[in-house]
Design a protein around this motif. Structure first.
Motif, PDB file in Angstrom:
ATOM      1  N   ASP A  49       0.828  -1.206   0.000  1.00  0.00           N
ATOM      2  CA  ASP A  49       0.000   0.000   0.000  1.00  0.00           C
ATOM      3  C   ASP A  49       0.861   1.255   0.000  1.00  0.00           C
ATOM      4  OD1 ASP A  49      -2.383  -1.414  -0.057  1.00  0.00           O
ATOM      5  OD2 ASP A  49      -2.476  -1.549   2.143  1.00  0.00           O
ATOM      6  N   GLU A  50       1.940   1.239   0.765  1.00  0.00           N
ATOM      7  CA  GLU A  50       2.848   2.387   0.791  1.00  0.00           C
ATOM      8  C   GLU A  50       3.519   2.577  -0.570  1.00  0.00           C
ATOM      9  OE1 GLU A  50       5.570   1.595   3.938  1.00  0.00           O
ATOM     10  OE2 GLU A  50       3.978   1.399   5.424  1.00  0.00           O
ATOM     11  N   ILE A  51       3.914   1.487  -1.193  1.00  0.00           N
ATOM     12  CA  ILE A  51       4.561   1.569  -2.506  1.00  0.00           C
ATOM     13  C   ILE A  51       3.592   2.119  -3.540  1.00  0.00           C
ATOM     14  CG2 ILE A  51       5.565   0.186  -4.364  1.00  0.00           C
ATOM     15  CD1 ILE A  51       6.696  -1.656  -2.152  1.00  0.00           C
ATOM     16  N   ARG A  52       2.332   1.669  -3.483  1.00  0.00           N
ATOM     17  CA  ARG A  52       1.331   2.186  -4.414  1.00  0.00           C
ATOM     18  C   ARG A  52       1.068   3.669  -4.174  1.00  0.00           C
ATOM     19  NH1 ARG A  52      -2.663  -2.978  -3.821  1.00  0.00           N
ATOM     20  NH2 ARG A  52      -1.527  -4.357  -5.230  1.00  0.00           N
ATOM     21  N   ASP A  53       1.024   4.083  -2.912  1.00  0.00           N
ATOM     22  CA  ASP A  53       0.825   5.501  -2.603  1.00  0.00           C
ATOM     23  C   ASP A  53       1.986   6.343  -3.127  1.00  0.00           C
ATOM     24  OD1 ASP A  53      -1.591   4.955  -1.385  1.00  0.00           O
ATOM     25  OD2 ASP A  53      -0.752   4.926   0.658  1.00  0.00           O
ATOM     26  N   LEU A  54       3.204   5.848  -2.971  1.00  0.00           N
ATOM     27  CA  LEU A  54       4.360   6.573  -3.492  1.00  0.00           C
ATOM     28  C   LEU A  54       4.307   6.668  -5.016  1.00  0.00           C
ATOM     29  CD1 LEU A  54       7.238   5.172  -1.251  1.00  0.00           C
ATOM     30  CD2 LEU A  54       6.246   7.468  -1.216  1.00  0.00           C
ATOM     31  N   ALA A  55       3.834   5.607  -5.673  1.00  0.00           N
ATOM     32  CA  ALA A  55       3.700   5.639  -7.129  1.00  0.00           C
ATOM     33  C   ALA A  55       2.654   6.669  -7.544  1.00  0.00           C
ATOM     34  CB  ALA A  55       3.332   4.260  -7.656  1.00  0.00           C
ATOM     35  N   LYS A  56       1.539   6.751  -6.811  1.00  0.00           N
ATOM     36  CA  LYS A  56       0.507   7.752  -7.114  1.00  0.00           C
ATOM     37  C   LYS A  56       1.048   9.168  -6.933  1.00  0.00           C
ATOM     38  CE  LYS A  56      -3.451   4.907  -5.825  1.00  0.00           C
ATOM     39  NZ  LYS A  56      -4.530   4.708  -4.850  1.00  0.00           N
ATOM     40  N   ILE A  57       1.845   9.368  -5.894  1.00  0.00           N
ATOM     41  CA  ILE A  57       2.432  10.691  -5.644  1.00  0.00           C
ATOM     42  C   ILE A  57       3.384  11.067  -6.774  1.00  0.00           C
ATOM     43  CG2 ILE A  57       4.029  11.939  -4.120  1.00  0.00           C
ATOM     44  CD1 ILE A  57       2.689  10.402  -1.778  1.00  0.00           C
ATOM     45  N   ARG A  58       4.210  10.093  -7.218  1.00  0.00           N
ATOM     46  CA  ARG A  58       5.134  10.372  -8.327  1.00  0.00           C
ATOM     47  C   ARG A  58       4.373  10.687  -9.608  1.00  0.00           C
ATOM     48  NH1 ARG A  58       7.929   6.009  -6.264  1.00  0.00           N
ATOM     49  NH2 ARG A  58       7.202   4.684  -7.968  1.00  0.00           N
ATOM     50  N   ILE A  59       3.281   9.969  -9.864  1.00  0.00           N
ATOM     51  CA  ILE A  59       2.478  10.231 -11.062  1.00  0.00           C
ATOM     52  C   ILE A  59       1.865  11.622 -10.994  1.00  0.00           C
ATOM     53  CG2 ILE A  59       0.343   9.567 -12.250  1.00  0.00           C
ATOM     54  CD1 ILE A  59       1.052   6.653 -11.596  1.00  0.00           C
ATOM     55  N   ALA A  60       1.315  12.001  -9.839  1.00  0.00           N
ATOM     56  CA  ALA A  60       0.711  13.324  -9.685  1.00  0.00           C
ATOM     57  C   ALA A  60       1.759  14.428  -9.862  1.00  0.00           C
ATOM     58  CB  ALA A  60       0.042  13.446  -8.318  1.00  0.00           C
ATOM     59  N   ALA A  61       2.950  14.237  -9.299  1.00  0.00           N
ATOM     60  CA  ALA A  61       4.018  15.229  -9.457  1.00  0.00           C
ATOM     61  C   ALA A  61       4.437  15.344 -10.919  1.00  0.00           C
ATOM     62  CB  ALA A  61       5.212  14.854  -8.579  1.00  0.00           C
ATOM     63  N   HIS A  62       4.517  14.205 -11.603  1.00  0.00           N
ATOM     64  CA  HIS A  62       4.877  14.219 -13.019  1.00  0.00           C
ATOM     65  C   HIS A  62       3.813  14.946 -13.838  1.00  0.00           C
ATOM     66  CE1 HIS A  62       6.667  12.904 -16.750  1.00  0.00           C
ATOM     67  NE2 HIS A  62       5.518  12.349 -17.122  1.00  0.00           N
ATOM     68  N   GLN A  63       2.546  14.696 -13.545  1.00  0.00           N
ATOM     69  CA  GLN A  63       1.475  15.366 -14.273  1.00  0.00           C
ATOM     70  C   GLN A  63       1.492  16.872 -14.015  1.00  0.00           C
ATOM     71  OE1 GLN A  63      -1.967  13.175 -12.970  1.00  0.00           O
ATOM     72  NE2 GLN A  63      -1.823  11.717 -14.661  1.00  0.00           N
ATOM     73  N   GLN A  64       1.821  17.277 -12.801  1.00  0.00           N
ATOM     74  CA  GLN A  64       1.921  18.707 -12.498  1.00  0.00           C
ATOM     75  C   GLN A  64       3.063  19.357 -13.274  1.00  0.00           C
ATOM     76  OE1 GLN A  64       2.250  18.969  -8.245  1.00  0.00           O
ATOM     77  NE2 GLN A  64       0.026  18.788  -7.930  1.00  0.00           N
ATOM     78  N   ARG A  65       4.202  18.650 -13.381  1.00  0.00           N
ATOM     79  CA  ARG A  65       5.323  19.193 -14.150  1.00  0.00           C
ATOM     80  C   ARG A  65       4.951  19.332 -15.621  1.00  0.00           C
ATOM     81  NH1 ARG A  65       8.329  15.525 -10.977  1.00  0.00           N
ATOM     82  NH2 ARG A  65       8.463  14.101 -12.744  1.00  0.00           N
ATOM     83  N   ILE A  66       4.248  18.347 -16.163  1.00  0.00           N
ATOM     84  CA  ILE A  66       3.831  18.409 -17.565  1.00  0.00           C
ATOM     85  C   ILE A  66       2.846  19.556 -17.773  1.00  0.00           C
ATOM     86  CG2 ILE A  66       2.493  17.186 -19.331  1.00  0.00           C
ATOM     87  CD1 ILE A  66       3.815  14.624 -18.397  1.00  0.00           C
TER      88      ILE A  66
END
Length: 104
Positions: A49-66
């Motif tokens: 669950d922690e790994i999935r949450d970290l992946a979601k955070i990385r995806i959201a940060a990437h989308q914000q940068r884009i």
């Protein structure tokens, strides 16, 4: 915990092994015992669950940068009543001679 998790490991909680790794002795397969494998699987289940949450955070940060990079090149245009704008002309317009800049 590595930062580069595969989509398979995020869904199922474990890395996939190709069948050739079982047939040909590799360090990944040969050095594992049943006890160590069970221990690692239990740890992975606790942290998935922690790994999935970290992946979601990385995806959201990437989308914000884009979005930030895309919005940097946006030019705001303000239209006034009476301005001529380019309209798409459809085949079902009232007058077939009217083009893209025809009045409404």
């Amino acid at each position: 915990m590595t930062a580069d998790k595969t989509p398979y490991s995020l869904v199922f909680g474990a890395d996939a092994m190709i069948p050739i790794e079982v047939l040909i002795p590799t360090a990944r397969y040969q050095l594992q015992t049943q006890y160590n494998n069970d221990k690692i699987l239990v740890e992975d289940l606790d942290t998935i669950d922690e790994i999935r949450d970290l992946a979601k955070i990385r995806i959201a940060a990437h989308q914000q940068r884009i979005a930030k990079a895309y919005n940097r090149n946006i030019k705001i245009r303000r239209f006034q009543v009476g301005d001529m704008v380019l309209r798409k002309s459809f085949q079902n317009t009232k007058d077939t001679r009217d083009g893209k800049l025809a009045p409404k």
